[in-house]
Enzyme design. Sequence first.
Site, short mmCIF file in Angstrom:
data_model
loop_
_atom_site.label_atom_id
_atom_site.label_comp_id
_atom_site.label_asym_id
_atom_site.label_seq_id
_atom_site.Cartn_x
_atom_site.Cartn_y
_atom_site.Cartn_z
CB SER A 225 8.07 -12.07 14.60
OG SER A 225 7.99 -11.79 13.11
CE1 TYR A 238 13.53 -9.52 14.97
CE2 TYR A 238 12.08 -10.73 13.29
CZ TYR A 238 12.25 -9.84 14.29
OH TYR A 238 11.19 -9.32 14.60
P1 NAD Z 1 12.15 -0.54 17.45
O1 NAD Z 1 13.28 -0.37 16.69
O2 NAD Z 1 11.05 0.61 17.62
O3 NAD Z 1 12.21 -1.31 18.87
C1 NAD Z 1 13.26 -2.33 18.90
C2 NAD Z 1 13.93 -1.60 20.34
O4 NAD Z 1 14.70 -2.84 20.94
C3 NAD Z 1 14.62 -0.59 20.23
O5 NAD Z 1 13.85 0.53 20.28
C4 NAD Z 1 15.54 -0.74 21.15
O6 NAD Z 1 15.27 0.08 22.35
C5 NAD Z 1 15.67 -2.00 21.67
N1 NAD Z 1 17.18 -2.81 21.66
C6 NAD Z 1 17.71 -3.43 20.77
N2 NAD Z 1 18.80 -3.79 21.23
C7 NAD Z 1 18.97 -3.32 22.40
C8 NAD Z 1 19.95 -3.31 23.21
N3 NAD Z 1 21.01 -4.12 23.42
N4 NAD Z 1 19.69 -2.98 24.54
C9 NAD Z 1 18.58 -2.18 24.75
N5 NAD Z 1 17.61 -2.09 23.91
C10 NAD Z 1 17.66 -2.72 22.76
O7 NAD Z 1 11.35 -1.56 16.42
P2 NAD Z 1 9.80 -2.38 16.53
O8 NAD Z 1 9.47 -3.03 15.37
O9 NAD Z 1 8.85 -1.59 17.30
O10 NAD Z 1 10.27 -3.57 17.40
C11 NAD Z 1 9.61 -4.05 18.85
C12 NAD Z 1 9.36 -5.55 18.44
O11 NAD Z 1 8.54 -5.93 17.52
C13 NAD Z 1 10.64 -6.52 18.33
O12 NAD Z 1 10.68 -7.53 19.34
C14 NAD Z 1 10.46 -6.91 16.81
O13 NAD Z 1 11.15 -8.23 16.81
C15 NAD Z 1 8.79 -6.86 16.72
N6 NAD Z 1 8.34 -7.00 15.46
C16 NAD Z 1 8.32 -5.85 14.65
C17 NAD Z 1 8.04 -6.20 13.55
C18 NAD Z 1 7.96 -5.10 12.47
O14 NAD Z 1 7.68 -5.44 11.53
N7 NAD Z 1 8.24 -3.96 12.84
C19 NAD Z 1 7.36 -7.32 13.03
C20 NAD Z 1 7.43 -8.61 13.68
C21 NAD Z 1 7.94 -8.32 15.37
#
Ligand code: NAD
Length: 333
Positions: A225, A238
């Site tokens: 991130s 986080y």
């Molecule tokens: P998202 O909610 O679509 O994806 C996160 C996923 O984590 C969930 O779909 C879920 O399946 C999984 N998860 C969480 N806890 C879990 C558990 N206990 N058991 C099984 N699965 C679990 O959101 P996203 O934003 O696409 O996140 C994907 C990645 O991107 C993450 O690592 C997040 O930190 C990173 N990220 C997102 C952003 C943003 O702005 N959306 C920014 C920087 C990094």
Amino acid sequence: MTDQTSRRGLLKTVAVTGVAAAAAPAFAQAGGQRGGPGTPVPTSDPQTKYQKEPFPEQRQKWPALQRNMTPVPDCGEASYRGSGRLAGRKALVTGGDSGIGRAAVIAFAREGADVAINYFPTEEPDAQDVARLLRGEGHKIVLIPGDLTEQRFCVDLPGRAHRELGGLDILVNNAAYQQSKESIDEISFEQFDRTMKTNLYAMFYITKTAIPLMKPGAAIINTASVNSFTPEKEILDYATTKGGIAIFTKGLAKQLAKRGIRVNAVAPGPIWTPLQVAGGQLPGEMNKFGQETPLGRAGQPAELAPLYVMLASGELSYTDGSVFGANGGTGAV
Ligand code: NAD
Ligand code: MG
């Protein structure tokens, strides 16, 4: 209506109603797979390629379903076109039901990979949406629901994916837990524990058990991130894990180079995904999400998929131990 305007209209609609695309494979496939080598790809202004207006305030119970978001994020259901970059590869993607992970899954499958998707059991509807879409296009998709905070499940996951796919060449550690809290006073021990377990412990357990199953040429991609480098104050726990993920990526790459396995990370900025509506943002802050980036909008998961594809593919064979940003111009990575 010209062909061009009707296609634009189609894409616009699908960007907002991803559920429809996920629920209608033939429609999505026509949009996603149309054209072939030599078909012109329209140039688009990154400022206006997706919704620029702030997103409406909304909140769902964790972990939130993508199909219930307004607007529904665009994971490339109707737009990603493959070109055989990952033909025959076998990939495991955690958090592949929605958001950035789903965008990677769609791109991997359309590039020719067989994909296993892990997700939290209550996310079954989102997982079924993406599985239906891709299976309808003839791709092999294996669904492995389970809780990543459980050590036993994490340790078994790579073996299950390997067995069901007949190999394991690509691992994407993408799942994460994020809850915004104004102050350290409000971060409970339970929240801290869950954030560490989901974002760091699971990555360690899964990676450690996946490595012996991988051959030279395999790739591990972690989702870091912008918070890996510059923490926002509302997501202290986080951001701590995201810093750890970036360092883990660089350190592990140094170890695995001798086994021919590359390890890289993608570091997104603000991307419109379920994470944000399940407590990722403080209440009342949704209208600011992504607005302060130089491009003036939040990103969509589909805009990150090519990074995952390129890092997974052997084409970037000298790219190892690096972190790649997608942050709308902030220069954070
Ligand atoms: P998202 O909610 O679509 O994806 C996160 C996923 O984590 C969930 O779909 C879920 O399946 C999984 N998860 C969480 N806890 C879990 C558990 N206990 N058991 C099984 N699965 C679990 O959101 P996203 O934003 O696409 O996140 C994907 C990645 O991107 C993450 O690592 C997040 O930190 C990173 N990220 C997102 C952003 C943003 O702005 N959306 C920014 C920087 C990094
Ligand atoms: Mg999800």
